[in-house]
Motif scaffolding. Structure first.
Motif, mmCIF file in Angstrom:
data_model
loop_
_atom_site.group_PDB
_atom_site.id
_atom_site.type_symbol
_atom_site.label_atom_id
_atom_site.label_comp_id
_atom_site.label_asym_id
_atom_site.label_seq_id
_atom_site.Cartn_x
_atom_site.Cartn_y
_atom_site.Cartn_z
ATOM 1 N N ALA A 53 5.450 -8.202 -2.452
ATOM 2 C CA ALA A 53 6.556 -8.296 -1.511
ATOM 3 C C ALA A 53 5.986 -8.478 -0.112
ATOM 4 N N ARG A 54 6.702 -9.233 0.644
ATOM 5 C CA ARG A 54 6.198 -9.490 1.980
ATOM 6 C C ARG A 54 7.327 -9.485 2.992
ATOM 7 N N HIS A 55 6.930 -9.151 4.137
ATOM 8 C CA HIS A 55 7.863 -9.210 5.243
ATOM 9 C C HIS A 55 8.075 -10.671 5.617
ATOM 10 N N LYS A 56 9.289 -10.972 5.829
ATOM 11 C CA LYS A 56 9.588 -12.386 6.015
ATOM 12 C C LYS A 56 8.923 -12.960 7.263
ATOM 13 N N ARG A 57 8.943 -12.211 8.282
ATOM 14 C CA ARG A 57 8.363 -12.729 9.507
ATOM 15 C C ARG A 57 6.941 -12.246 9.712
ATOM 16 N N GLY A 58 6.669 -11.149 9.120
ATOM 17 C CA GLY A 58 5.352 -10.601 9.309
ATOM 18 C C GLY A 58 5.286 -9.726 10.543
ATOM 19 N N CYS A 59 4.208 -9.020 10.607
ATOM 20 C CA CYS A 59 4.044 -8.104 11.732
ATOM 21 C C CYS A 59 3.183 -8.740 12.796
ATOM 22 N N ASN A 60 3.040 -8.006 13.823
ATOM 23 C CA ASN A 60 2.257 -8.508 14.945
ATOM 24 C C ASN A 60 1.352 -7.410 15.491
ATOM 25 N N CYS A 61 0.931 -6.593 14.606
ATOM 26 C CA CYS A 61 0.160 -5.428 15.025
ATOM 27 C C CYS A 61 -1.168 -5.856 15.649
ATOM 28 N N LYS A 62 -1.461 -5.175 16.691
ATOM 29 C CA LYS A 62 -2.713 -5.468 17.366
ATOM 30 C C LYS A 62 -3.695 -4.294 17.287
ATOM 31 N N LYS A 63 -3.162 -3.147 17.423
ATOM 32 C CA LYS A 63 -4.040 -1.999 17.519
ATOM 33 C C LYS A 63 -3.923 -1.038 16.344
ATOM 34 N N SER A 64 -2.832 -1.081 15.723
ATOM 35 C CA SER A 64 -2.628 -0.106 14.657
ATOM 36 C C SER A 64 -3.223 -0.557 13.335
ATOM 37 N N MET A 65 -3.708 -1.732 13.301
ATOM 38 C CA MET A 65 -4.329 -2.284 12.098
ATOM 39 C C MET A 65 -3.390 -2.209 10.898
ATOM 40 N N CYS A 66 -2.148 -2.227 11.195
ATOM 41 C CA CYS A 66 -1.142 -2.218 10.130
ATOM 42 C C CYS A 66 -1.255 -0.963 9.274
ATOM 43 N N LEU A 67 -1.699 0.060 9.875
ATOM 44 C CA LEU A 67 -1.863 1.303 9.139
ATOM 45 C C LEU A 67 -0.890 2.373 9.605
ATOM 46 N N LYS A 68 -0.129 2.038 10.566
ATOM 47 C CA LYS A 68 0.786 3.046 11.080
ATOM 48 C C LYS A 68 2.214 2.551 10.981
ATOM 49 N N LYS A 69 3.049 3.439 11.301
ATOM 50 C CA LYS A 69 4.452 3.104 11.129
ATOM 51 C C LYS A 69 4.947 2.072 12.120
ATOM 52 N N TYR A 70 4.127 1.772 13.022
ATOM 53 C CA TYR A 70 4.512 0.693 13.920
ATOM 54 C C TYR A 70 4.605 -0.621 13.162
ATOM 55 N N CYS A 71 3.866 -0.681 12.133
ATOM 56 C CA CYS A 71 3.755 -1.943 11.414
ATOM 57 C C CYS A 71 5.019 -2.244 10.617
ATOM 58 N N GLU A 72 5.560 -3.357 10.889
ATOM 59 C CA GLU A 72 6.759 -3.785 10.181
ATOM 60 C C GLU A 72 6.504 -3.946 8.689
ATOM 61 N N CYS A 73 5.341 -4.366 8.388
ATOM 62 C CA CYS A 73 5.048 -4.617 6.983
ATOM 63 C C CYS A 73 4.670 -3.325 6.263
ATOM 64 N N TYR A 74 3.702 -2.713 6.790
ATOM 65 C CA TYR A 74 3.097 -1.617 6.051
ATOM 66 C C TYR A 74 4.041 -0.435 5.888
ATOM 67 N N HIS A 75 4.513 0.045 6.980
ATOM 68 C CA HIS A 75 5.251 1.276 6.842
ATOM 69 C C HIS A 75 6.754 1.119 6.945
ATOM 70 N N LYS A 76 7.150 0.210 7.719
ATOM 71 C CA LYS A 76 8.596 0.060 7.825
ATOM 72 C C LYS A 76 9.172 -0.639 6.613
ATOM 73 N N SER A 77 8.340 -1.409 5.988
ATOM 74 C CA SER A 77 8.849 -2.136 4.841
ATOM 75 C C SER A 77 8.062 -1.880 3.571
ATOM 76 N N ASN A 78 6.965 -1.209 3.723
ATOM 77 C CA ASN A 78 6.147 -0.893 2.565
ATOM 78 C C ASN A 78 5.709 -2.125 1.791
ATOM 79 N N VAL A 79 5.362 -3.083 2.520
ATOM 80 C CA VAL A 79 4.854 -4.281 1.868
ATOM 81 C C VAL A 79 3.535 -4.670 2.527
#
Length: 696
Positions: A415-441
């Motif tokens: 599963a993937r986020h349709k637009r994707g994230c734009n994380c710069k500092k969180s390395m997609c490991l934190k809840k800031y990440c649209e993909c990782y934590h907000k969407s669990n993808v």
DNA sequence: GAGTTTGAAACT
DNA sequence: CAGTTTCAAACTC
């Protein structure tokens, strides 16, 4: 207690009028949760805490609360919490927030007396158990508080327009029955029911008004089948299937499909009221309808919080441990956006803010419908897919696996986020990440993240996966039948949370499945509609073209769904386009259900900027029907292929619904699709590759 | 508990 | 369309 004891669960009564509206056309209104385990039905969806308070005691407690509530006066603010909750239940809405509990002996007697006073009696059948829902004409404000019925709850009507709008949508006839497949264990959130209905039967859930949920079951010819399937497949599903009158909602005197506002508005209303309320308590207070929540949002509180940073912070801390209610609904805490921006999770999810939200100056309320619509309109003008599902999900399963399916069968990695994230500092490991934590993808190529370490899948991995899937899927695509198909699923962000929760709790299967025209089981979330597009029904070519223009390629099932949903005059399936991008104009992308808009979108910026790819429309009979350009992002294409009907785990193959059936327009039956030829949109990477552009 | 960081959304 | 600002959530101390 509960239906674990059939004797106890044999009959239920509603606590008030208009608890549940079940029309002869199969319209169910107001059911929020059905909890077989505890033997109650929550109408309108009070939250867990209120449920905990109320549900266990059922009628006795309800009655006592009611008495106390009456004694105290329903306009007081200082009621005990329990009473307050009952008060909320009543005050918030005439039509929702009512709990149905098993009838005590005493209550049963009273009930019988009460019925002699003109109450309708309706039936809700939870499989072998029989639930009775008492309904009677809507109370007037003047008599709402003085009823002597033990079942009568003093419901203060919503003022003016709202009051009127809260009137039942559908004529309430007697002896209408609806089967509700017994959910197992934990209560089923309305959202879940909505999804089942929508996906399974083409039902539309829409907001008639401030606090009304309307289940408009359409295409009910298939509903029983769907229900059966779901019931068999999972005892945790809640599916409404009218025993009789399975006709679609076309009766002139019957259900009106749409909220008038939805009909009249380009922008749809929120699909679900996270939790109804009468809006700012300041207003409610004036009406004596103040709802009291432990963390209620009020204008007063808002002002206080604004002026007191400490309390503001406390509110935040409180919410930190309580960021979502028990039902998975968002609880926003917006302070400045008035919950009319996408900043607001509720708003973004197509939900009205709930009483459990801690937002300030919230306008995302039913009574501010106009503002909500206006705001949505504005946002959609910027980004037509702003309210579209953000998650594109591949789900691997077989139809046969459905019965025992659980969430573990979902494949977050695909599963993937349709637009994707734009994380710069969180390395997609934190809840800031649209993909990782907000969407669990996992992240995908669509992401612009840097240093991605998304545990669900890192950026760049997905394309490899796609390639593999593509190769594997190639040989499978043409047979149309397979046992290991996967399904595409569009999952709205917030509802997805709820959905997963439901699944986790056993109250709902991971997806809404229903009979595929091709014998498979398909899985379509209702919110898939958000990004589904009305298909040009005129000819095959146009279908393919339309599909290609969409971000999300429409599966035949989805189209079927659409066709079931769509009703002439409700929203057009034909777009008027202007410009090369096919941007929808005019009034075509109406939706009665908030985010469930049938908006055909020109695509996200990502789609627009993506490199063009050629697609071949492959007739499964063996012919290549068409070749055309496709600027749909890979990720979107991949995930929307219906893998069951036409097994296509290949991300490059798109199923286009059988045009033959579609040509017949809305209301076609399932059978209408069975014989349709299968078309595959085969993506052929252009020489330039398919690198997407930045979505934003 | 207060302040900071983060990234999406909104704005220019 | 890119840069900036705003916003709300997440996070840290």
């Amino acid at each position: 207690m509960g239906s674990s004891d059939p004797k106890l669960s044999s009959e239920y009564n509603a606590r008030t009028s208009e608890d549940v509206t079940i029309s002869s056309a199969g319209v169910i209104r107001g059911i929020e949760e059905v909890d077989e385990g505890n033997g109650w039905i929550v109408v309108g969806g009070e939250e867990t805490d209120a449920r905990d308070t109320i549900s266990s005691s059922y009628s006795h407690m309800v009655e006592s609360e009611f008495r106390e509530y009456q004694a105290l006066g329903n306009q007081q603010d200082s009621m005990t919490e329990n009473v307050e909750e009952v008060g909320q239940t009543c005050a918030s809405n005439q039509s929702s927030y009512f709990h149905i509990g098993p009838v005590s002996e005493e209550a049963q007697n009273n009930l019988e007396d009460f019925q002699h006073h003109g109450m309708d009696r309706r039936s809700l059948q939870l499989e072998d158990n029989h639930y009775t829902v008492i309904s009677r004409p809507t109370q007037s404000p003047s008599n709402s508080g003085g009823s002597k019925s033990p079942l009568d709850i003093p419901c203060t009507p919503i003022k003016g327009k709202e009051t009127e709008k809260n009137q039942p949508l559908y004529p309430q006839s007697r002896n209408d029955t609806v089967n509700i497949t017994k959910p197992s264990g934990i209560g089923l959130h309305l959202n879940s029911i909505i999804y089942v209905l929508q996906a399974g039967s083409g039902a539309i859930v829409h907001t008639k008004s401030a606090q009304t949920f309307n289940f408009s079951i359409q295409g009910m010819k298939s509903a029983s089948t769907i229900n059966s399937h779901l019931s068999d497949a999972s005892k945790s599903s809640a599916v409404f299937s009218p025993v009789e009158n399975v006709s679609a909602c076309t009766d002139d005197s019957g259900p009106k499909i749409h909220d008038s506002a939805a009909v009249n508005s380009v922008t749809s209303l929120p699909s679900v009221i996270a939790e109804s309320s009468n809006g700012p308590v300041a207003n409610q207070s004036a009406q004596g309808n103040k709802r009291v929540y432990t963390n209620i949002n009020t204008n007063d509180i808002s002002e206080e919080l604004n002026s007191n940073p400490k309390k503001k912070r406390q509110a935040y801390l409180k919410r930190s441990s309580d960021s979502s209610d028990g039902d998975g609904c968002k609880r926003c805490h917006c302070r400045k956006s008035k919950c009319l921006k996408l900043y607001c999770d509720c708003f973004a999810a197509g939900l009205y803010c709930a009483g459990s939200c801690a937002c300030q100056g919230c306008y995302n309320r039913p009574q501010y419908e106009d503002k909500v619509i206006e705001s949505r309109k504005q946002i959609e003008s910027r980004n037509p897919l702003a309210f579209a599902p953000k998650i594109v999900k591949h789900v691997t399963e077989t139809p046969a696996s459905s019965p025992g399916e659980d969430e573990t069968l979902l494949t977050p990695s695909s599963a993937r986020h349709k637009r994707g994230c734009n994380c710069k500092k969180s390395m997609c490991l934190k809840k800031y990440c649209e993909c990782y934590h907000k969407s669990n993808v996992g992240c995908s190529d669509g992401c612009r993240c840097e240093g991605c370490k998304n545990v669900h899948g890192r950026k760049g991995e997905y394309s490899l996966e796609k390639d593999i899937l593509s190769k594997e899927g190639t040989s499978e695509t043409t047979d149309g039948t397979n046992g290991g198909s996967s399904h595409s699923e569009l999952t709205p962000q917030t509802p997805a949370v709820q959905f997963k929760k439901d699944v986790r709790e056993g109250s709902l299967r991971p997806r809404r499945c229903f009979q595929s025209p091709e014998s498979g089981v398909i899985s379509v979330t209702p919110n898939a509609m958000t990004s589904l597009s009305p298909i040009n029904l005129d000819d095959n070519t146009m279908i393919s073209e339309a599909a290609l223009e969409d971000l999300d390629v429409v599966s035949s099932q989805e189209e079927l769904f659409l066709s079931n949903v769509e009703t002439p005059g409700e929203f057009s399936s034909v777009r008027h386009r202007t410009g090369k991008k096919g941007i929808p104009r005019g009034t075509n992308h109406y939706s009665p259900v908030g985010s469930l808009s049938l908006l055909r979108s020109p695509g996200t910026p990502m789609a627009q900027s993506s490199a063009s790819r050629q697609l071949k429309v492959i007739d499964l009979d063996g012919e290549t029907s068409n070749t055309m350009q496709d600027d749909t992002p890979d990720i979107l294409k991949d995930s929307h292929a219906p893998h069951n009907a036409v097994k296509s785990s290949s991300p490059n193959k798109k199923r286009v619904s059988p045009p033959r059936a579609l040509r017949h327009g809305p209301g076609l039956s399932l059978n209408g699709l069975r014989t349709g030829r299968k078309f595959i949109l085969k993506a052929i990477p252009s020489s330039a590759g398919s690198k997407r552009g930045a979505p934003q």
